[in-house]
Design an enzyme around this catalytic site. Structure first.
Site, PDB file in Angstrom:
ATOM      1  N   GLU A 122      -7.044   4.214   8.662  1.00  0.00           N
ATOM      2  CA  GLU A 122      -8.255   4.821   9.228  1.00  0.00           C
ATOM      3  C   GLU A 122      -8.084   5.212  10.699  1.00  0.00           C
ATOM      4  O   GLU A 122      -9.057   5.283  11.439  1.00  0.00           O
ATOM      5  CB  GLU A 122      -9.461   3.906   9.018  1.00  0.00           C
ATOM      6  CG  GLU A 122      -9.774   3.670   7.543  1.00  0.00           C
ATOM      7  CD  GLU A 122     -11.122   3.021   7.301  1.00  0.00           C
ATOM      8  OE1 GLU A 122     -11.782   2.596   8.273  1.00  0.00           O
ATOM      9  OE2 GLU A 122     -11.525   2.922   6.118  1.00  0.00           O
ATOM     10  N   GLU A 222      -9.499   1.620  -0.694  1.00  0.00           N
ATOM     11  CA  GLU A 222     -10.652   0.761  -0.391  1.00  0.00           C
ATOM     12  C   GLU A 222     -11.898   1.347  -1.026  1.00  0.00           C
ATOM     13  O   GLU A 222     -12.190   2.533  -0.852  1.00  0.00           O
ATOM     14  CB  GLU A 222     -10.911   0.640   1.122  1.00  0.00           C
ATOM     15  CG  GLU A 222      -9.921  -0.176   1.903  1.00  0.00           C
ATOM     16  CD  GLU A 222     -10.332  -0.316   3.376  1.00  0.00           C
ATOM     17  OE1 GLU A 222     -11.550  -0.249   3.664  1.00  0.00           O
ATOM     18  OE2 GLU A 222      -9.438  -0.478   4.227  1.00  0.00           O
TER      19      GLU A 222
END
Length: 290
Positions: A122, A222
């Site tokens: 991320e 995720e």
């Protein structure tokens, strides 16, 4: 769709009942902040292996932090668990320590325990780096592990919104696989709309990837629904009931469609908390029925 030879070989090696990797994200810290020992990693891996889904794959966030690979790899070898390795990219000293830890693990244990390697997590979503810098780090790690004999794919994990941003196409080009993080909860979705919201994010990412670099696999690295926390955007309600609903609608479906790593094994006192097991190792909601 064109598949990488490495992933084709991996898929062929999986049992018929496990055509896709299915596992969970596991942090290196215990509830008190201490680092997991080899024995604690092994306990976690055995717990996942004992689920009806027979989860023998996990995603780890880093390599050097908390001696993650030094402790987790022996535990993985003892339990038949495979690891989606994380290499943290923030600051040059940390990045070097991560590469050193990965190199040490490969030199000591070979490469059979590796599913793939994610360089960064991320980073694009947070705006911590540029796409070109991150792409260079992916090439750097790939070159290192290839020299060590590792043939597994090397890619990156980021939010689906980062992947569909045209400013980040350098990372798609550099990556062998695309790790997608998608949370309908953070899109202020109702639990009733969450299934469609999730798959819409997968489709959008696949479309962007195929436009930039056709044939690369998109993995879900995720996703999950919080068991506690605030109501996000006035619609997304965090609760055990909704986490259970999301598991049964999304996880039970996705296990048969895509490589997926659920978030998360434990989340302790975070808010919102996405933990599947509490600090005592007891399942917070029913993982045994789909």
């Amino acid at each position: 769709m064109r598949f990488s030879t490495t992933l084709t070989a991996i898929a062929a090696a999986l049992p018929f009942t496990q055509a896709f990797w299915k596992g969970m994200n596991i942090g290196a810290n215990n509830a008190d902040g201490s680092c997991k020992t080899q024995a604690q990693w092994q306990t976690a891996f055995n717990k996942l292996k004992g689920l009806p889904q027979h989860m023998t794959s996990v995603r780890l966030y880093a390599s050097s932090d908390c001696n993650t690979l030094a402790n987790a790899v022996p535990a993985a070898l003892n339990t038949g668990t495979k690891i989606l390795v994380g290499v943290w990219t923030e600051d040059s000293a940390h990045f070097k320590a991560e590469k050193d830890a990965l190199e040490a693990a490969i030199n000591q244990h070979g490469t059979d325990w590796i599913i793939a390697i994610s360089v960064g997590s991320e980073d694009l979503y947070r705006g911590d780096t540029s796409a070109s810098t991150l792409a260079s780090q992916i090439y750097d790690v790939r070159g290192m592990v290839r020299a060590l004999g590792a043939k597994q794919d090397v890619g990156h994990v980021d939010t689906w919104t980062a992947w569909v941003d045209n400013a980040n196409t350098d990372v798609i080009t550099a990556s062998d696989f695309i790790g997608l993080d998608g949370y309908p909860y953070f899109q202020a979705s109702t639990i009733g709309d969450a299934y469609n919201t999730f798959w819409d994010s997968v489709t959008a990412t696949r479309n962007q990837v195929n436009a930039v670099s056709p044939g690369k696999w998109v993995w879900v690295t995720e996703t999950g629904w919080p068991v506690s926390g605030e109501t996000y955007g006035g619609k997304a309600v965090a609760s055990v009931k909704n986490a259970q609903t999301y598991w049964r609608s999304v996880a039970c479906d996705a296990f048969n469609k895509i490589h997926i790593f659920w978030y998360a094994y434990q989340d302790y006192s975070a808010s919102p908390s996405f933990g599947v097991f509490d600090k005592n190792g007891k399942a917070i909601y029913d993982l045994y029925s789909c």
